[in-house]
Design a protein around this motif. Structure first.
Motif, PDB file in Angstrom:
ATOM      1  N   ALA A 124       0.870  -1.180   0.000  1.00  0.00           N
ATOM      2  CA  ALA A 124       0.000   0.000   0.000  1.00  0.00           C
ATOM      3  C   ALA A 124       0.904   1.227   0.000  1.00  0.00           C
ATOM      4  N   LEU A 125       0.679   2.109  -0.957  1.00  0.00           N
ATOM      5  CA  LEU A 125       1.438   3.357  -1.076  1.00  0.00           C
ATOM      6  C   LEU A 125       0.487   4.526  -0.902  1.00  0.00           C
ATOM      7  N   SER A 126       0.960   5.571  -0.198  1.00  0.00           N
ATOM      8  CA  SER A 126       0.058   6.661   0.156  1.00  0.00           C
ATOM      9  C   SER A 126       0.475   8.033  -0.354  1.00  0.00           C
ATOM     10  N   GLU A 127       1.539   8.174  -1.047  1.00  0.00           N
ATOM     11  CA  GLU A 127       1.955   9.467  -1.594  1.00  0.00           C
ATOM     12  C   GLU A 127       1.881   9.392  -3.112  1.00  0.00           C
ATOM     13  N   SER A 128       1.258  10.380  -3.727  1.00  0.00           N
ATOM     14  CA  SER A 128       1.008  10.318  -5.171  1.00  0.00           C
ATOM     15  C   SER A 128       2.284  10.162  -5.975  1.00  0.00           C
ATOM     16  N   SER A 129       3.358  10.853  -5.610  1.00  0.00           N
ATOM     17  CA  SER A 129       4.596  10.730  -6.381  1.00  0.00           C
ATOM     18  C   SER A 129       5.187   9.327  -6.250  1.00  0.00           C
ATOM     19  N   ALA A 130       5.130   8.746  -5.059  1.00  0.00           N
ATOM     20  CA  ALA A 130       5.611   7.371  -4.878  1.00  0.00           C
ATOM     21  C   ALA A 130       4.757   6.404  -5.684  1.00  0.00           C
ATOM     22  N   ILE A 131       3.463   6.656  -5.720  1.00  0.00           N
ATOM     23  CA  ILE A 131       2.551   5.787  -6.463  1.00  0.00           C
ATOM     24  C   ILE A 131       2.845   5.844  -7.957  1.00  0.00           C
ATOM     25  N   THR A 132       2.964   7.045  -8.522  1.00  0.00           N
ATOM     26  CA  THR A 132       3.194   7.141  -9.970  1.00  0.00           C
ATOM     27  C   THR A 132       4.563   6.597 -10.352  1.00  0.00           C
ATOM     28  N   GLU A 133       5.572   6.803  -9.513  1.00  0.00           N
ATOM     29  CA  GLU A 133       6.884   6.221  -9.799  1.00  0.00           C
ATOM     30  C   GLU A 133       6.822   4.696  -9.741  1.00  0.00           C
ATOM     31  N   TYR A 134       6.085   4.160  -8.796  1.00  0.00           N
ATOM     32  CA  TYR A 134       5.905   2.709  -8.707  1.00  0.00           C
ATOM     33  C   TYR A 134       5.212   2.178  -9.962  1.00  0.00           C
ATOM     34  N   LEU A 135       4.146   2.846 -10.369  1.00  0.00           N
ATOM     35  CA  LEU A 135       3.437   2.414 -11.585  1.00  0.00           C
ATOM     36  C   LEU A 135       4.366   2.432 -12.795  1.00  0.00           C
ATOM     37  N   GLU A 136       5.197   3.457 -12.880  1.00  0.00           N
ATOM     38  CA  GLU A 136       6.151   3.568 -13.986  1.00  0.00           C
ATOM     39  C   GLU A 136       7.138   2.412 -13.966  1.00  0.00           C
ATOM     40  N   ASP A 137       7.636   2.057 -12.782  1.00  0.00           N
ATOM     41  CA  ASP A 137       8.654   1.011 -12.663  1.00  0.00           C
ATOM     42  C   ASP A 137       8.106  -0.396 -12.848  1.00  0.00           C
ATOM     43  N   VAL A 138       6.869  -0.633 -12.469  1.00  0.00           N
ATOM     44  CA  VAL A 138       6.335  -1.996 -12.429  1.00  0.00           C
ATOM     45  C   VAL A 138       5.526  -2.362 -13.671  1.00  0.00           C
ATOM     46  N   PHE A 139       4.874  -1.385 -14.284  1.00  0.00           N
ATOM     47  CA  PHE A 139       3.934  -1.695 -15.358  1.00  0.00           C
ATOM     48  C   PHE A 139       4.373  -1.113 -16.699  1.00  0.00           C
TER      49      PHE A 139
END
Length: 101
Positions: A69-84
């Motif tokens: 579970a990620l709660s900061e928008s920048s961490a979330i979008t960077e995660y999406l970029e790296d994983v998908f």
């Protein structure tokens, strides 16, 4: 962690958070399926023990991907970029990417 796990996006019930909107747009840009859950901030639902246990900051947005579970928008979008796969969310040039952050 498998990228095949379902994505769950928690946003404010009024859909007013620009941070939640940035994650929503990132998910749509990458054409990723996700379930949308609303959190009634006016009713203090973000302080509900179940949500507070999920969200590190007890705020929106929060993205769940399996046990993560990620709660900061920048961490979330960077995660999406790296994983998908899908449309890039950030420039590939390191200097341009740093400026975009």
């Amino acid at each position: 962690m498998s990228s095949a796990l379902p994505l769950q996006l928690h946003v404010d019930a009024q859909y007013a958070s620009p941070y939640a909107m940035s994650v929503f747009v990132a998910l749509r840009e990458k054409a990723l399926p996700f379930a949308l859950h609303t959190v009634d901030l006016d009713a203090a639902a973000h302080h509900d023990p179940a949500y507070a246990a999920l969200s590190l900051t007890a705020r929106v947005p929060t993205l769940q991907h399996g046990e993560l579970a990620l709660s900061e928008s920048s961490a979330i979008t960077e995660y999406l970029e790296d994983v998908f796969d899908g449309a890039p969310l950030y420039p590939s040039d390191p200097a341009a990417r740093a400026r975009a952050r």
